[in-house]
Design an enzyme around this catalytic site. Structure first.
Site, PDB file in Angstrom:
ATOM      1  N   ARG A  41     -16.557 -24.992   4.709  1.00 44.88           N
ATOM      2  CA  ARG A  41     -16.833 -25.765   3.646  1.00 44.88           C
ATOM      3  C   ARG A  41     -18.355 -25.970   3.452  1.00 44.88           C
ATOM      4  NH1 ARG A  41     -12.552 -29.395   3.611  1.00 44.88           N
ATOM      5  NH2 ARG A  41     -13.689 -31.137   2.558  1.00 44.88           N
TER       6      ARG A  41
ATOM      7  N   GLU B 261     -11.980 -12.419 -13.485  1.00 43.78           N
ATOM      8  CA  GLU B 261     -11.743 -12.664 -11.837  1.00 43.78           C
ATOM      9  C   GLU B 261     -12.675 -11.469 -11.343  1.00 43.78           C
ATOM     10  OE1 GLU B 261     -11.414 -14.994 -10.135  1.00 43.78           O
ATOM     11  OE2 GLU B 261     -10.802 -14.087  -8.214  1.00 43.78           O
TER      12      GLU B 261
ATOM     13  N   LYS C 116     -15.614 -12.224  -8.670  1.00 39.22           N
ATOM     14  CA  LYS C 116     -15.889 -11.807  -7.289  1.00 39.22           C
ATOM     15  C   LYS C 116     -17.190 -11.054  -6.964  1.00 39.22           C
ATOM     16  CE  LYS C 116     -13.368 -13.752  -5.619  1.00 39.22           C
ATOM     17  NZ  LYS C 116     -12.614 -14.740  -6.295  1.00 39.22           N
TER      18      LYS C 116
ATOM     19  N   TRP D 261     -23.334 -28.398   3.159  1.00 38.58           N
ATOM     20  CA  TRP D 261     -23.457 -27.732   1.910  1.00 38.58           C
ATOM     21  C   TRP D 261     -24.412 -28.530   1.057  1.00 38.58           C
ATOM     22  CZ3 TRP D 261     -22.944 -27.992  -3.305  1.00 38.58           C
ATOM     23  CH2 TRP D 261     -22.846 -26.794  -4.044  1.00 38.58           C
TER      24      TRP D 261
END
Ligand code: G6P
Length: 596
Positions: free
Chosen positions: A31, A473, A477, A78
């Site tokens: 997270r 996509e 990545k 974060w």
């Protein structure tokens, strides 16, 4: 986006709470991981340790797990408000250092609150929005609300935004108080104590049952037991449900990174997505067919999956739909009404922009279909129908197996719309088998290719039709984990500007499956090659234009994305490793983006 956890040992428990919290923080690291900290309460004193770095780095410096006490809270950050500094790391305390808070979310009105507190003489130690909370709690404790739980309730009445936080006080060393408003917070019931966490992974194997406070509810974890209260302080009953044990396995199983493990797990993940309730799929298919308009909303990788879903619905069921980026949904929702189906696609079910759009669409009367992976998440509560990916936890920050699982769900839904669900399942089963063979046969050559490309700073990805989103996509990545500037686009758009940027040796990944798009995409690859591009063809059909050929298996045309994206994920993974980047901890990226 920020993970919070608390552990309160039950009476008689000898467990050191900070050790449990540290263990939970490691599981929540996906997270956010730019700084971390723990606060523990012991013998009427509060001790806070925090620093900048990944959890293990902070633990090595600060010995977080060594703090003594039966009550501890922890945070993995974060950064949103304020840079990555020790002062901005959580927990944050009041001026006396007797109240500590860990928080996830955004306090939107923190500036006026901060100004008000400063005018009363409060000196802030950080630049965060969070720090107003402990100062406000402290003020309430000294001003008519001497109990921590009452002070927390009174403070919530003053906060705007969405948040989940947990507070402890040295003056109440037997308890912690948690609350949530729009952000996730779950309670886990273990044998020797209770947990509060942003996610079930925080306490995974340690708790057998769990419960979720509603928005605005306060939960008190005391050594004597757990209590839930509504915003008025009235006690509420909470149903406990079992923790899904399938969800608690988060080992790398010998792989160097979660990302690699999860890429190679995709054939199995595809098979798990076939475990769907047929009646549910048929109900959703009927809702979609009946709707006057169908709109997908999603972010990042989930949005790319939705772009493919749109093609599938159109090709298979002749049903038009549109995909609206979740962060733009609010500006594009004028026509949403009760004849609209909104398909919200989110691995985490927590992405703030997705949830905002869904709430807006619900108010306008739309029917909400949530497509999620995480078993208990906010999107589930907001949806009329929920389809689960069933592919287990995805720990790697960059989404991989959840992407192909989302494709599988769309494939099944599209075929359910034309009463051919059985056929879709056979295709997917066969696809999973072929993908397994493909991944193992391509891994070595992709590693070599990544080594050759490791110094490139730019790459272009082109594809047509259903595979234009595949190109997007693949590029995402590459950007996310290797920090190579990569752009994906419909191949036909290349000549409308981008060709000007193709230089000698620049990688151009051409997605050229043997379908109706093959010839035209090869034509675009030839144009790029003429400008010096190094053409990396991803295809089941050979062509002279390819400088490198990533040979994939032939499958039914609408299943090509399932076969094409995993090699692109592997290429990005190996590039990251060759460039010395940690694929599991990409910079400035969090797995759940719970802020706008
Ligand atoms: C972040 C993650 C991505 C993910 C996106 C959407 O950017 O790093 O991997 O695709 O959020 O997340 P969701 O949970 O809504 O699918």
């Amino acid at each position: 986006m920020c993970g919070i956890i608390g552990f309160c040992g039950m009476e008689g428990s000898t467990e050191r709470a900070a050790a449990r919290v540290l263990e939970g923080l490691r599981r929540l690291e996906y997270r956010g991981y730019d700084s971390a900290g723990v606060a523990a309460v012991c013998d009427g004193a509060l001790v806070v340790r925090k620093d900048v770095g990944h959890i293990d780095e902070v633990d090595a410096l600060q010995h977080l797990g060594a703090l003594v006490g039966d009550i501890a809270i922890g945070h993995t950050r974060w950064a949103t408000h304020g840079g990555v500094t020790q002062a901005n790391a959580h927990p944050h305390t009041d001026a006396s250092g007797r109240v500590a808070v860990v928080h996830n979310g955004i306090i939107e009105n923190y500036l006026p609150l901060r100004a008000e507190l400063e005018s009363q003489g409060v000196v802030f130690a950080s630049e965060t929005d969070t720090e107003v909370i402990p100062h406000l709690i402290s003020a309430q404790l000294h001003n008519g609300h001497p109990a921590l739980e009452d002070a927390v309730r009174a403070v919530c009445a003053r906060l705007e935004g969405s948040y989940a936080f947990v507070a402890v006080s040295a003056d109440e060393p037997d308890r912690m108080v948690g609350v949530r408003q729009g952000n996730p917070l779950v309670v886990g019931f273990g044998e020797d104590g209770a947990y509060l966490g942003s996610d079930v992974l925080a306490f995974a194997s340690k708790a057998r049952t769990m419960a979720t406070p509603d928005n605005g509810e306060v939960v008190v974890l005391a050594r004597s037991g757990v209590r839930f209260m509504d915003g008025e302080g009235r006690e509420v009953e909470k149903e406990r449900r079992p923790v899904d044990v399938g969800w608690t396995e988060t080992d790398r199983n010998g792989y160097p990174h979660f990302m690699l493990k999860e890429i190679l797990e995709q054939p199995e993940a595809l098979l798990h997505t076939l475990e769907q309730d047929d009646a549910l799929l048929m109900d959703v298919a009927v809702e979609i067919l009946r709707a006057r308009q169908v709109v997908f909303t999603a972010c990042g990788t989930s949005r790319h999956a939705a772009l493919i879903g749109r093609y599938l619905f159109s090709h298979v069921a002749k049903k038009f739909s549109d995909v609206v980026m979740a962060s733009e949904f609010g500006y594009f929702s004028d026509s949403i009404d009760r004849h609209t189906v909104v398909i919200a696609v989110s691995q985490s079910g927590e992405t703030a922009d997705v949830l905002d759009g869904v709430r807006l669409a619900k108010e306008a009367g739309a029917h909400i279909v949530g497509i999620v992976n995480r078993p208990s998440c906010l999107l589930v509560d907001e949806s009329d129908h929920v389809i689960r990916l069933n592919c287990g936890p995805e720990v790697g920050v960059a989404a991989t197996k959840t992407f192909v699982s989302q494709l599988s769900v769309f494939y099944q839904l599209a075929f359910a719309m034309v009463n051919r669900l059985g056929e879709a399942r056979c295709d997917l089963q066969e696809g999973a088998h072929r993908l397994d063979i493909l991944l193992h046969s391509l891994n070595g050559s992709l590693q070599e290719l990544a080594w050759e490309l490791r110094e490139k700073e730019h790459a272009y990805y082109i594809g047509r039709g259903i595979n234009f989103a595949t190109a997007m996509e693949g590029a995402l990545k590459m950007k996310e984990i290797s920090y190579v500037h990569a752009e994906g686009m419909p191949a036909g758009e290349l000549k409308h500007g981008t060709l000007a940027l193709i230089e000698e040796g620049m990688p151009v990944v051409a997605i050229c499956p043997g379908d109706e798009t093959h010839e035209a995409t090869v034509g675009n690859a030839i144009e790029a090659k003429a400008r010096g591009g190094r053409i990396i063809g991803v295809s089941d059909v050979e062509s002279e234009v390819y400088d490198d050929w990533l040979r994939i298996s032939r499958v039914p045309p609408l299943l090509y994305p399932v076969m094409l994206v995993p090699p692109l994920q592997l290429l990005a993974y190996h590039m990251a490793v060759e460039r010395g980047c940690d694929p599991d901890r990409p910079r400035n990226l969090a797995k759940s983006v719970t802020v706008r």
